[in-house]
Scaffold this motif. Sequence first.
Motif, PDB file in Angstrom:
ATOM      1  N   LYS A 123       0.750  -0.167   5.118  1.00  0.00           N
ATOM      2  CA  LYS A 123       0.563   1.279   5.209  1.00  0.00           C
ATOM      3  C   LYS A 123       1.857   1.987   5.577  1.00  0.00           C
ATOM      4  O   LYS A 123       2.289   2.875   4.875  1.00  0.00           O
ATOM      5  CB  LYS A 123      -0.542   1.617   6.224  1.00  0.00           C
ATOM      6  N   CYS A 124       2.463   1.571   6.684  1.00  0.00           N
ATOM      7  CA  CYS A 124       3.691   2.255   7.101  1.00  0.00           C
ATOM      8  C   CYS A 124       4.933   1.541   6.579  1.00  0.00           C
ATOM      9  O   CYS A 124       6.034   2.043   6.737  1.00  0.00           O
ATOM     10  CB  CYS A 124       3.756   2.394   8.621  1.00  0.00           C
ATOM     11  N   GLU A 125       4.739   0.413   5.980  1.00  0.00           N
ATOM     12  CA  GLU A 125       5.848  -0.381   5.425  1.00  0.00           C
ATOM     13  C   GLU A 125       6.869  -0.823   6.470  1.00  0.00           C
ATOM     14  O   GLU A 125       7.988  -1.191   6.118  1.00  0.00           O
ATOM     15  CB  GLU A 125       6.532   0.351   4.270  1.00  0.00           C
ATOM     16  N   CYS A 160      -0.682  -2.891  10.561  1.00  0.00           N
ATOM     17  CA  CYS A 160      -0.288  -2.967  11.969  1.00  0.00           C
ATOM     18  C   CYS A 160      -1.273  -2.192  12.838  1.00  0.00           C
ATOM     19  O   CYS A 160      -2.056  -1.385  12.339  1.00  0.00           O
ATOM     20  CB  CYS A 160       1.135  -2.453  12.161  1.00  0.00           C
ATOM     21  N   THR A 161      -1.242  -2.447  14.113  1.00  0.00           N
ATOM     22  CA  THR A 161      -2.217  -1.836  15.014  1.00  0.00           C
ATOM     23  C   THR A 161      -2.155  -0.311  14.978  1.00  0.00           C
ATOM     24  O   THR A 161      -3.189   0.349  14.976  1.00  0.00           O
ATOM     25  CB  THR A 161      -1.993  -2.316  16.466  1.00  0.00           C
ATOM     26  N   THR A 162      -0.954   0.212  14.940  1.00  0.00           N
ATOM     27  CA  THR A 162      -0.812   1.666  14.906  1.00  0.00           C
ATOM     28  C   THR A 162      -1.549   2.258  13.701  1.00  0.00           C
ATOM     29  O   THR A 162      -2.340   3.197  13.841  1.00  0.00           O
ATOM     30  CB  THR A 162       0.678   2.055  14.819  1.00  0.00           C
ATOM     31  N   CYS A 163      -1.302   1.679  12.543  1.00  0.00           N
ATOM     32  CA  CYS A 163      -1.931   2.190  11.331  1.00  0.00           C
ATOM     33  C   CYS A 163      -3.440   1.954  11.337  1.00  0.00           C
ATOM     34  O   CYS A 163      -4.201   2.786  10.856  1.00  0.00           O
ATOM     35  CB  CYS A 163      -1.317   1.550  10.094  1.00  0.00           C
ATOM     36  N   SER A 164      -3.879   0.835  11.869  1.00  0.00           N
ATOM     37  CA  SER A 164      -5.312   0.554  11.821  1.00  0.00           C
ATOM     38  C   SER A 164      -6.052   1.442  12.819  1.00  0.00           C
ATOM     39  O   SER A 164      -7.170   1.879  12.564  1.00  0.00           O
ATOM     40  CB  SER A 164      -5.605  -0.933  12.048  1.00  0.00           C
ATOM     41  N   ARG A 165      -5.393   1.737  13.958  1.00  0.00           N
ATOM     42  CA  ARG A 165      -6.000   2.689  14.895  1.00  0.00           C
ATOM     43  C   ARG A 165      -6.078   4.071  14.254  1.00  0.00           C
ATOM     44  O   ARG A 165      -7.094   4.738  14.328  1.00  0.00           O
ATOM     45  CB  ARG A 165      -5.164   2.763  16.183  1.00  0.00           C
ATOM     46  N   ALA A 166      -4.994   4.460  13.600  1.00  0.00           N
ATOM     47  CA  ALA A 166      -4.959   5.776  12.957  1.00  0.00           C
ATOM     48  C   ALA A 166      -6.072   5.927  11.929  1.00  0.00           C
ATOM     49  O   ALA A 166      -6.645   6.998  11.757  1.00  0.00           O
ATOM     50  CB  ALA A 166      -3.595   5.980  12.302  1.00  0.00           C
ATOM     51  N   ALA A 167      -6.383   4.830  11.262  1.00  0.00           N
ATOM     52  CA  ALA A 167      -7.392   4.871  10.192  1.00  0.00           C
ATOM     53  C   ALA A 167      -8.794   5.065  10.726  1.00  0.00           C
ATOM     54  O   ALA A 167      -9.631   5.706  10.094  1.00  0.00           O
ATOM     55  CB  ALA A 167      -7.314   3.594   9.370  1.00  0.00           C
TER      56      ALA A 167
END
Lengths: 169, 169
Positions: A123-125, A160-167
Amino acid sequence: MAKKKKREGKTTSKIFDDHDHGICFDDAIDQIENYFLKKNLQFTPLRRKVFEILIRDHKPLGAYEILEALGRDGFSSSPPIAYRVLDFLMEHGFVHKIQGLNAFIACSHPNHSHSPAFVICRKCEKVAEVDEKKSGISFASPNIDNFEVEKTTVEMTGVCTTCSRAATI
Amino acid sequence: MAKKKKREGKTTSKIFDDHDHGICFDDAIDQIENYFLKKNLQFTPLRRKVFEILIRDHKPLGAYEILEALGRDGFSSSPPIAYRVLDFLMEHGFVHKIQGLNAFIACSHPNHSHSPAFVICRKCEKVAEVDEKKSGISFASPNIDNFEVEKTTVEMTGVCTTCSRAATI
DNA sequence: CATAACATGTTATAACATAACACTATCAGT
DNA sequence: ACTGATAGTGTTATGTTATAACATGTTATG
Ligand SMILES: [Zn+2]
Ligand SMILES: [Zn+2]
Ligand SMILES: [Zn+2]
Ligand SMILES: [Zn+2]
């Protein structure tokens, strides 16, 4: 050389973590400078610039992105320029290629030979270079049925955790 | 369906070994046919042909090599044709991409989900898909510091015994 | 048979990478 | 300093890999 900040117990590396990037950047330049000096290799302005571009944000960059950056900084920006320098830096282990992205990234663990493994957020690459031993990847057995392995490519793609939390918000 | 010939104790797979490729080929077609039937997917002539081209020699082929072969067999040979079918076959696990070669290869272990690992000879360019468990690669830990790994790329490049023997003569 | 979906065909172009050759800088030995 | 060798950079052209966008055909379903 600046003092190292060690982070024990972490398995992903600085890319997904906060860190003092000023120190990180300076250390990296120090290390590559010393290596080149020791090996009697030329750390030319072009080579330095390419490495700086790559380590600036710990971000994987395509060859043509690097070329644009070179152009902005007054260097030639025709493709062979980037590819040659990248090949050179890769030979000496200061840059790795991320096959899954056709992109290049500055090494996070220079100064000791290693078979890098990469964790890539689709997602964030963002990309983290992880140490095999710490990562729980035991990528054992360099010898497979008498096949002599010279080089390994290990890339793990996911979120990554950041992206999965954001989702999930 | 043809009877299976099992080869226990081997770590590299059929690509570097002799095997009855007639049976191998027929088995593979059977398996993909059955899978498509079960899932109500169309095993169209084009898809069949692409898979046949790939499994014919267990050789990794570039998309444009596949296109040539398609052209010779009367199919359209414009790039999207190959890439679409390859994407489709990859989604369903019957084809894998070898990142280090920009090439595609038929799966050697279909019918059960797996994270393939590849052994690539840089001299003869033969490629073996090895089973993680048997290969001594224990590519453990799909979870790295809470990073959710969805897909792994594992490629080992080196020189196969045949090529290394040939070199020392 | 309408129509939605899936599949294939076609043209154009984007993105990634290298070949080949010219020129310049650096360095060793004279 | 001159000379030749090596390494580094610049430039043009081209090769290779992959996708976007849209048109047409084919198949399943109501
Ligand atoms: Zn940093
Ligand atoms: Zn590294
Ligand atoms: Zn076979
Ligand atoms: Zn497989």
